[in-house]
Design a protein around this motif. Structure first.
Motif, short mmCIF file in Angstrom:
data_model
loop_
_atom_site.label_atom_id
_atom_site.label_comp_id
_atom_site.label_asym_id
_atom_site.label_seq_id
_atom_site.Cartn_x
_atom_site.Cartn_y
_atom_site.Cartn_z
N LEU A 126 0.82 -1.22 0.00
CA LEU A 126 0.00 0.00 0.00
C LEU A 126 0.85 1.27 0.00
CD1 LEU A 126 -2.85 -0.87 2.53
CD2 LEU A 126 -3.07 -0.57 0.05
N LEU A 127 2.16 1.11 0.14
CA LEU A 127 3.02 2.28 0.23
C LEU A 127 4.33 2.06 -0.51
CD1 LEU A 127 2.87 5.09 1.54
CD2 LEU A 127 4.17 4.16 3.45
N PRO A 128 4.27 2.13 -1.84
CA PRO A 128 5.51 1.97 -2.61
C PRO A 128 6.50 3.08 -2.25
CG PRO A 128 3.57 1.91 -4.04
CD PRO A 128 3.10 2.33 -2.69
N PHE A 129 7.76 2.74 -2.27
CA PHE A 129 8.84 3.70 -1.97
C PHE A 129 8.70 4.29 -0.56
CE2 PHE A 129 7.87 3.96 -6.55
CZ PHE A 129 9.02 3.35 -7.03
N ALA A 130 8.21 3.47 0.37
CA ALA A 130 8.04 3.93 1.76
C ALA A 130 9.37 4.35 2.36
CB ALA A 130 7.43 2.81 2.61
N ARG A 131 9.29 5.25 3.30
CA ARG A 131 10.48 5.65 4.04
C ARG A 131 10.84 4.52 4.98
NH1 ARG A 131 11.05 9.82 8.91
NH2 ARG A 131 10.56 7.87 9.96
N GLU A 132 12.09 4.08 4.94
CA GLU A 132 12.55 3.02 5.84
C GLU A 132 12.76 3.61 7.23
OE1 GLU A 132 12.79 -0.19 5.17
OE2 GLU A 132 12.18 0.11 3.09
N PRO A 133 12.47 2.82 8.28
CA PRO A 133 12.77 3.30 9.63
C PRO A 133 14.25 3.63 9.76
CG PRO A 133 11.46 1.29 9.68
CD PRO A 133 11.87 1.50 8.26
N ILE A 134 14.57 4.73 10.39
CA ILE A 134 15.96 5.15 10.56
C ILE A 134 16.46 4.63 11.90
CG2 ILE A 134 17.51 7.14 10.79
CD1 ILE A 134 15.45 8.66 9.01
N VAL A 135 17.48 3.81 11.86
CA VAL A 135 18.07 3.25 13.07
C VAL A 135 19.33 4.04 13.39
CG1 VAL A 135 19.02 1.19 14.17
CG2 VAL A 135 17.13 0.99 12.51
N CYS A 136 19.36 4.63 14.57
CA CYS A 136 20.53 5.45 14.95
C CYS A 136 21.52 4.61 15.75
CB CYS A 136 20.09 6.63 15.80
SG CYS A 136 18.99 7.73 14.90
#
Ligand SMILES: [Zn+2]
Length: 136
Positions: A126-136
């Motif tokens: 449902l969300l092409p090119f979604a933002r990936e979770p940013i792991v710090c």
């Protein structure tokens, strides 16, 4: 996009979401007008309604928060409903799509297809090119 037919459990999930909406419906000051239900891995169903406010929270957010607060981490299917929507089913907004993608990209989401038939699709579809979770 992979599509899945609804089964009896999915129909029960829609009924659960419609029930929590009916129990808490308010189109006045609180505007609880959307219900949601999520099926978890152990078979439990959690339900919730939206909360309005300056920013508000969609029923999917509230429902996922309730399930997570109960210790759930395995999410199978989710649906949001509105009493006037076709089949009662409404698709998640963009913000909820991103949340579902980050928590459980494989969760199946009940939506109406192009012909108005309720089906299930994976959140990640449902969300092409979604933002990936940013792991710090
Ligand atoms: Zn939303």
């Amino acid at each position: 996009m992979e599509r899945f037919e609804l089964n009896d459990t999915d129909k029960s999930l829609i009924e659960a979401a419609l029930a929590v909406l009916k129990e808490n419906f308010d189109d006045g000051i609180y505007t609880h007008t959307v219900g949601a239900a999520v099926l978890c891995g152990g078979g439990k169903i959690y339900r919730g309604v939206n909360c309005d406010g300056i920013h508000g929270s969609c029923a999917e957010y509230i429902t996922m928060g309730i399930a997570i607060s109960a210790g759930e981490r395995d999410f199978k299917t989710i649906v949001a409903v509105h009493e006037k929507a076709p089949n009662g089913v409404i698709p998640p907004c963009g913000n909820c799509r991103q949340m579902l993608y980050e928590y459980c990209p494989e969760i199946k989401v009940i939506v109406n297809d192009e012909n108005g038939k309720p089906i299930k699709v994976k959140a990640k579809d449902l969300l092409p090119f979604a933002r990936e979770p940013i792991v710090c």
